[in-house]
Design a protein around this motif. Structure first.
Motif, PDB file in Angstrom:
ATOM      1  N   LEU A 168      51.749  39.220  29.394  1.00 51.37           N
ATOM      2  CA  LEU A 168      52.753  40.027  30.105  1.00 51.37           C
ATOM      3  C   LEU A 168      52.333  40.245  31.562  1.00 51.37           C
ATOM      4  CD1 LEU A 168      54.488  43.225  28.751  1.00 51.37           C
ATOM      5  CD2 LEU A 168      53.753  43.058  31.120  1.00 51.37           C
ATOM      6  N   ALA A 169      51.090  40.655  31.768  1.00 50.75           N
ATOM      7  CA  ALA A 169      50.625  40.905  33.140  1.00 50.75           C
ATOM      8  C   ALA A 169      50.696  39.641  33.984  1.00 50.75           C
ATOM      9  CB  ALA A 169      49.198  41.447  33.106  1.00 50.75           C
ATOM     10  N   ALA A 170      50.304  38.505  33.409  1.00 52.57           N
ATOM     11  CA  ALA A 170      50.305  37.245  34.161  1.00 52.57           C
ATOM     12  C   ALA A 170      51.721  36.843  34.551  1.00 52.57           C
ATOM     13  CB  ALA A 170      49.654  36.145  33.321  1.00 52.57           C
ATOM     14  N   HIS A 171      52.671  36.944  33.613  1.00 56.75           N
ATOM     15  CA  HIS A 171      54.058  36.577  33.926  1.00 56.75           C
ATOM     16  C   HIS A 171      54.662  37.519  34.959  1.00 56.75           C
ATOM     17  CE1 HIS A 171      53.959  33.938  30.365  1.00 56.75           C
ATOM     18  NE2 HIS A 171      55.022  33.363  30.893  1.00 56.75           N
ATOM     19  N   MET A 172      54.352  38.805  34.850  1.00 61.39           N
ATOM     20  CA  MET A 172      54.903  39.758  35.811  1.00 61.39           C
ATOM     21  C   MET A 172      54.435  39.446  37.235  1.00 61.39           C
ATOM     22  SD  MET A 172      54.340  43.888  36.062  1.00 61.39           S
ATOM     23  CE  MET A 172      54.940  44.197  34.409  1.00 61.39           C
ATOM     24  N   ALA A 182      48.280  45.255  37.170  1.00 60.06           N
ATOM     25  CA  ALA A 182      49.361  44.279  37.366  1.00 60.06           C
ATOM     26  C   ALA A 182      50.489  44.877  38.192  1.00 60.06           C
ATOM     27  CB  ALA A 182      49.882  43.795  36.013  1.00 60.06           C
ATOM     28  N   LEU A 183      50.873  46.105  37.888  1.00 57.84           N
ATOM     29  CA  LEU A 183      51.928  46.765  38.656  1.00 57.84           C
ATOM     30  C   LEU A 183      51.499  46.969  40.109  1.00 57.84           C
ATOM     31  CD1 LEU A 183      53.050  49.414  36.024  1.00 57.84           C
ATOM     32  CD2 LEU A 183      54.454  47.531  36.886  1.00 57.84           C
ATOM     33  N   ARG A 207      53.295  45.408  43.593  1.00 61.63           N
ATOM     34  CA  ARG A 207      53.725  46.204  44.745  1.00 61.63           C
ATOM     35  C   ARG A 207      52.980  45.835  46.026  1.00 61.63           C
ATOM     36  NH1 ARG A 207      53.232  52.397  43.930  1.00 61.63           N
ATOM     37  NH2 ARG A 207      55.478  52.405  43.599  1.00 61.63           N
ATOM     38  N   GLU A 208      51.643  45.722  45.942  1.00 67.03           N
ATOM     39  CA  GLU A 208      50.847  45.579  47.152  1.00 67.03           C
ATOM     40  C   GLU A 208      50.723  44.145  47.644  1.00 67.03           C
ATOM     41  OE1 GLU A 208      47.120  47.459  46.328  1.00 67.03           O
ATOM     42  OE2 GLU A 208      48.020  49.454  46.075  1.00 67.03           O
ATOM     43  N   ARG A 209      50.669  43.183  46.725  1.00 65.96           N
ATOM     44  CA  ARG A 209      50.483  41.793  47.132  1.00 65.96           C
ATOM     45  C   ARG A 209      51.804  41.046  47.214  1.00 65.96           C
ATOM     46  NH1 ARG A 209      45.169  40.162  46.339  1.00 65.96           N
ATOM     47  NH2 ARG A 209      45.818  38.269  47.432  1.00 65.96           N
ATOM     48  N   ALA A 210      52.687  41.252  46.224  1.00 65.74           N
ATOM     49  CA  ALA A 210      53.991  40.583  46.254  1.00 65.74           C
ATOM     50  C   ALA A 210      55.032  41.394  47.007  1.00 65.74           C
ATOM     51  CB  ALA A 210      54.472  40.321  44.826  1.00 65.74           C
ATOM     52  N   ARG A 211      54.718  42.671  47.307  1.00 71.28           N
ATOM     53  CA  ARG A 211      55.612  43.554  48.056  1.00 71.28           C
ATOM     54  C   ARG A 211      56.968  43.724  47.368  1.00 71.28           C
ATOM     55  NH1 ARG A 211      53.170  44.904  52.647  1.00 71.28           N
ATOM     56  NH2 ARG A 211      51.538  43.541  53.479  1.00 71.28           N
TER      57      ARG A 211
END
Length: 238
Positions: free
Chosen positions: A129-133, A157-158, A162-166
């Motif tokens: 789940l974390a990897a796909h998100m 993951a969350l 937020r911080e890397r994918a914005r």
């Protein structure tokens, strides 16, 4: 679901075992759950284009209802009819292990006394789940990522979303209680709570059709009749 340019897009990541333990365990009448209907009820201002459901295929465990694996397979078959839902599987394990008793008791040699226990767990679903998100966020496939779980293991993951994918992050709590403290502390942009009324109003129809034919809700999951109807009375509208 056709996207609307006036509404943000969202993806929902469902921790199947957490949803079961927090909202559905002991409520067989609510387990025939249509995730598209539930998402539309909880997120009416979003276009939900992707729902990823993470679980593990269960096996029969001694002392448990032998129909559980068959009931789950029928439910997975129903989910597979939903265009926006994809299924992702980890591994179900039911092992016998020697573990220390609690509270701790020492034997004559000063070692913790152990007993043979049956340990039931699922492996791999949280990581998947974390990897796909994170991967979906980096690919820019949505505006908001919603996690349906109350498991604090997903905090990192969350935060990366937020911080890397914005991208904005949202939390769908599988109960009406406050989310885990670590999940609250990252301050999600959106929080939704699943009420039993939403679960009850988001059930698949009694009969579902796929490419193999028509099938229905497992008999053990039949809807409970209101008490007034069971006694021979119809409920009065208010």
């Amino acid at each position: 679901m056709r996207p609307s340019r006036s509404r943000p897009t969202a993806a929902v990541y469902v921790d199947g075992f957490n949803l079961f333990r927090r909202a559905l365990q002991g409520r067989d009448d609510l387990k025939w759950l249509d995730l598209e209907l539930l998402s539309s009820r909880l997120l009416p201002s979003f276009d939900v284009g992707q729902i990823r459901y993470f679980t593990a295929r269960v096996r029969h465990v001694e002392g448990k209802d032998p129909r559980v694996p068959q009931n789950q397979e029928r439910y997975l078959r129903a989910l597979a009819t939903l265009p926006s839902v994809s299924l992702h599987f980890g591994t179900f394990r039911a092992d016998r292990r020697w573990m220390a008793v609690s509270p701790l008791v020492l034997d004559d040699a000063g070692e913790p006394r152990r007993v043979l226990v049956r340990k039931i767990e699922e492996k791999g679903t949280d990581v998947s789940l974390a990897a796909h998100m994170v991967a979906d966020a980096m690919a820019g496939t949505f505006d908001v990522s919603f996690l349906l779980s109350n498991d604090s293991d997903f905090v990192d993951a969350l935060r990366i979303v937020r911080e890397r994918a914005r991208k904005k992050i949202g939390l769908i709590v599988p109960t009406e209680s406050a989310p885990a403290r670590s999940l609250r502390e990252i301050r999600p942009d959106h929080i939704r709570y699943i009420k039993q009324s939403a679960l009850r109003g988001s059930q698949f129809p009694a009969r579902v059709v796929d490419e193999l034919g028509t099938f229905g809700r497992p008999s053990a999951w039949e809807m409970q009749k209101p008490l007034s109807m069971e006694r021979g009375f119809w409920p009065v509208s208010r």
